[in-house]
Design an enzyme around this catalytic site. Sequence first.
Site, PDB file in Angstrom:
ATOM      1  N   GLU A  59      27.204  -1.293  -8.115  1.00  0.00           N
ATOM      2  CA  GLU A  59      27.025  -2.251  -9.209  1.00  0.00           C
ATOM      3  C   GLU A  59      25.654  -2.918  -9.162  1.00  0.00           C
ATOM      4  OE1 GLU A  59      29.747  -5.649  -9.345  1.00  0.00           O
ATOM      5  OE2 GLU A  59      29.948  -5.613  -7.188  1.00  0.00           O
TER       6      GLU A  59
ATOM      7  N   ARG B 183      28.376 -15.046 -17.429  1.00  0.00           N
ATOM      8  CA  ARG B 183      29.425 -14.453 -18.263  1.00  0.00           C
ATOM      9  C   ARG B 183      28.879 -13.366 -19.188  1.00  0.00           C
ATOM     10  NH1 ARG B 183      33.957 -18.287 -18.366  1.00  0.00           N
ATOM     11  NH2 ARG B 183      34.832 -17.023 -20.019  1.00  0.00           N
TER      12      ARG B 183
ATOM     13  N   LYS C 125      29.927  -2.633  -4.222  1.00  0.00           N
ATOM     14  CA  LYS C 125      28.754  -3.521  -4.142  1.00  0.00           C
ATOM     15  C   LYS C 125      27.477  -2.741  -4.369  1.00  0.00           C
ATOM     16  CE  LYS C 125      29.847  -6.640  -4.434  1.00  0.00           C
ATOM     17  NZ  LYS C 125      31.184  -7.078  -4.554  1.00  0.00           N
TER      18      LYS C 125
ATOM     19  N   LYS D 135      30.070 -11.730 -14.828  1.00  0.00           N
ATOM     20  CA  LYS D 135      30.860 -12.293 -13.722  1.00  0.00           C
ATOM     21  C   LYS D 135      32.327 -12.462 -14.108  1.00  0.00           C
ATOM     22  CE  LYS D 135      31.135 -14.401  -9.730  1.00  0.00           C
ATOM     23  NZ  LYS D 135      31.128 -13.435  -8.622  1.00  0.00           N
TER      24      LYS D 135
ATOM     25  N   TRP E   8      27.889 -10.816 -23.892  1.00  0.00           N
ATOM     26  CA  TRP E   8      28.103  -9.559 -23.179  1.00  0.00           C
ATOM     27  C   TRP E   8      28.662  -8.621 -24.237  1.00  0.00           C
ATOM     28  CZ3 TRP E   8      32.574  -6.632 -21.729  1.00  0.00           C
ATOM     29  CH2 TRP E   8      32.315  -5.632 -20.780  1.00  0.00           C
TER      30      TRP E   8
ATOM     31  N   ASN F   4      34.191 -15.872 -28.426  1.00  0.00           N
ATOM     32  CA  ASN F   4      34.370 -15.239 -27.126  1.00  0.00           C
ATOM     33  C   ASN F   4      35.701 -14.501 -27.173  1.00  0.00           C
ATOM     34  OD1 ASN F   4      34.230 -14.661 -24.470  1.00  0.00           O
ATOM     35  ND2 ASN F   4      34.402 -16.754 -23.723  1.00  0.00           N
ATOM     36  N   GLY F   5      35.715 -13.209 -26.867  1.00  0.00           N
ATOM     37  CA  GLY F   5      36.982 -12.464 -26.913  1.00  0.00           C
ATOM     38  C   GLY F   5      36.826 -11.216 -27.759  1.00  0.00           C
TER      39      GLY F   5
ATOM     40  N   HIS G  36      39.253  17.356   1.406  1.00  0.00           N
ATOM     41  CA  HIS G  36      39.958  17.779   0.191  1.00  0.00           C
ATOM     42  C   HIS G  36      39.064  17.721  -1.044  1.00  0.00           C
ATOM     43  CE1 HIS G  36      43.518  18.036   2.573  1.00  0.00           C
ATOM     44  NE2 HIS G  36      43.410  16.770   2.940  1.00  0.00           N
TER      45      HIS G  36
ATOM     46  N   GLU H  98      34.995  -1.442  -1.170  1.00  0.00           N
ATOM     47  CA  GLU H  98      34.231  -2.626  -1.577  1.00  0.00           C
ATOM     48  C   GLU H  98      32.726  -2.414  -1.316  1.00  0.00           C
ATOM     49  OE1 GLU H  98      34.594  -5.025  -3.403  1.00  0.00           O
ATOM     50  OE2 GLU H  98      33.071  -6.474  -2.806  1.00  0.00           O
TER      51      GLU H  98
ATOM     52  N   CYS I  49      31.436 -13.467 -22.345  1.00  0.00           N
ATOM     53  CA  CYS I  49      30.438 -14.255 -23.063  1.00  0.00           C
ATOM     54  C   CYS I  49      30.627 -15.725 -22.703  1.00  0.00           C
ATOM     55  CB  CYS I  49      30.524 -14.097 -24.583  1.00  0.00           C
ATOM     56  SG  CYS I  49      30.529 -12.386 -25.133  1.00  0.00           S
TER      57      CYS I  49
END
Length: 610
Positions: free
Chosen positions: A491, A27, A488, A605, A79, A103-104, A507, A484, A2
Site C-alpha cells: 500500500e 479520509r 504495508k 484512512k 476520495w 459523503n457516501g 502449491h 500485514e 471523504c
Amino acid sequence: MCGIVGVVSSTPCKDFLIRGLKKLEYRGYDSSGMAIADLEGNVSIAKAIGAPVNLDKSLRENIDSTLATGTVGLAHTRWATHGVVSEANTHPHSCGRVTLVHNGIIENHADIKAQLSVSMKYNYQSQTDSEVLAVLLEHLMSNGETMQSAIQSMSEMVKGAYGIVAIDANKTDEIWVARSGSPMVIGLGEDANYVASDALALNAFTENFVYLDEGQIACIKQHSYQIYSSVGEPQSAQETHIPYKADCDSHVGYDSFMAKEIDEQPDVIERLIRSHVDKSGIKADSDLFLIKGKLRNVKQLHIVACGTSYNAGLVAKHFFEDYAGIPTSVEVASEYRYRAVAVPENTAFICVSQSGETADTLAALRKAKESKYLTTLTLCNVETSAMVREADLHLTLQAGTEIGVASTKAFTTQLSAFLMLAATVCEDEEKQISLIDSLLRLPDDCRSALLLSNEIKVNAAPIFEKTNSCLFLGRGEQSAIAAEGALKLKELSYIHAEAYAAGELKHGPLALIDNEIPVVVNAPGDCLHEKLVSNIEEVNARGGQFVIFSSKEAVVDLDEMVNIVMPPLPLTTACITYAIPLQLLAFHVTKLRGENVDKPRNLAKSISVE
Ligand code: G6P
C-alpha cells in the site's frame, strides 16, 4: 469516505474550512473544494485537484470577496468513487439555490436522475452520484418545500449512504446536515457552530460535540442548533465532551506521521496494557473485567473486520485457539455482511476497527446485533465512533489518533488487546500468568525492536529499491503477520507483495521465485522453526533474495541473505514485536523509492462507503 467540514460563524470562515480540510485529508485527498456564503445570499465555490494544501494555495493566489469575507461555509475533501478525479467532480455541487457536499454513495442515483428528468431539464456538470442530491433538493424546494422537508423527502427516495451538508442561497445564516450511514458530528462553539464528518476536524475549535444518529437531520445556526428525526420531529441532543488532543495536530520531531506513529507504539501499548492488567492479573475495575463476565459462557468467536484490522483478527484466531481453546473464525466484513451466517449457540461476535466507522464492518456489526449472538464486542481506537456506540461491549485501544493511512500503532494495540482478551478467557491459570507476564514486558520488547530501524534502512531496504514484486512468508501466527507486512509494503511503496503461509509455497508461488525476487521471512524460533527452515531451503534452491527476521537462536544459515536479529523476547508476544520490523521495512523502502509514507495514492484512512 471523504471528509466534510462546515461552519456558521460571524467572522470569515475560509481559513477555518482550510484547517478543517487539512485535518480530514486522511479520509481522501483526490481533490477538495469549498462553498462560502455571505449574509446577502451570495454563494461562491472554489475547487482544486489534490490535497487541501492545493486549494489553500489557489485561494491565496485568487479569491473573490464572498470567499474572502463570507462567514457561513462548507467544504469537502474527496476520495473518488463515482467519476474521475477532476474539478467538475469535486464537491461542492450546486443547483439553483442549493449547494451541498456529500459523503457516501447514492446507489440509486441513476433512477433518481431518470425520475427528475421527467419534470426538470438539467444539465449535469459532473459524473458524480452526489450532484443528483443537489438537483433533487432544488427540485423539491422549487415546488414549495423547505430545506428541512426537502431533505426529509430526499431521505425517503435515496438508497445508499450519505452524510450531507447543504446551504440554501435564500437563507444563508444557517446550514443543514443529514446523516444516513455516514457519520456527522456537530461542534458547539462560543461564537460559531460547526459540523464535520469527524470531530478531529473541529477539536482545535471546540471540545463540545453532538453526534447525529442514523436518519437525523439538523439545522445549524451561529448560536443554536436543532435536531430533527427523519420525519421532522424535533429531538433532544446528547452533548459529548471530547478534550482537545494536541498529539494529533502534527508530527513535530518526525518527518512523517507514520514515523511518529511507529515510534509511539511502546508507549501506547503500555498505556493500554497497564489500564487493564497488572502483576496480579486483570484489574477488577477495568473494561476487560466486565467483558470477562459477559464472555463467561462463550463457546465460539466470530471476528469480522477489514484491511489491517482483519489481519489483526487472523492473528487473534491463534491467540484464542492456542491459549483459550475457543474455536474462532475470522472473516472480511464485506463478505460477512452479505451471506447467511450460521451462528452456533453461545457465539460472541467481535468486530475490530481502528476508526469504528468502516462501512462494511459497521454493517456487519448491525447484522450481528440482529442475529443470535451471545454478545457483540468491538475493539476500536475511536471512543466516540459508531461501532463503540452500537456494540454491546467495547474495548478501546487507546492508541491516540492515527493519521498515517497505513495503520501501525492501531494494529499493534489491536493485537495487544486481543492477547489480553485471550488471557481473560483462558481458563488455564499457568498459561494466563505467562501471557500476562509477556504482556507486561511487551512495551520494552517493542522499544528494543524499534532500535533495528537503521539496520533495516541500511541493509534490507535497498534490496527493494528497484523490485516490482516480493513475497512475505511465515508459519502459524507469523503467517498473519506476513500478511500485514505484505499489505504495508504494497500500500505504501506500490511494490506487488504477497504473503503466504510458508507451507503453501510449493502449491504455486514457488513458480515466481528467481534470483531477483526478495523474500521476507519472520523466523522467531517457535515450534514450527524446522518446518519453516525446510520451506526457506525450497526457495533458496531456486533463487530469492532473503530478508530474514529471526531470534538469535533461530538464525538461518544461508549464503546470501540479510539476517536481522531480533532482541530476546517471549514467543507469546513475538507476533506483536515482529510486526514492527515489517512496518519499518515498508517505511524505509517507501522513503527510498520517493513515495509518500502518509498518503499513498488511491487510498484513504477511513472507508465509510461500501
Ligand atoms: C482503510 C485503511 C486501512 C484500514 C482499513 C480498515 O483501508 O486504509 O489502514 O486497515 O481501512 O479500517 P478500520 O478503521 O476499520 O480499521
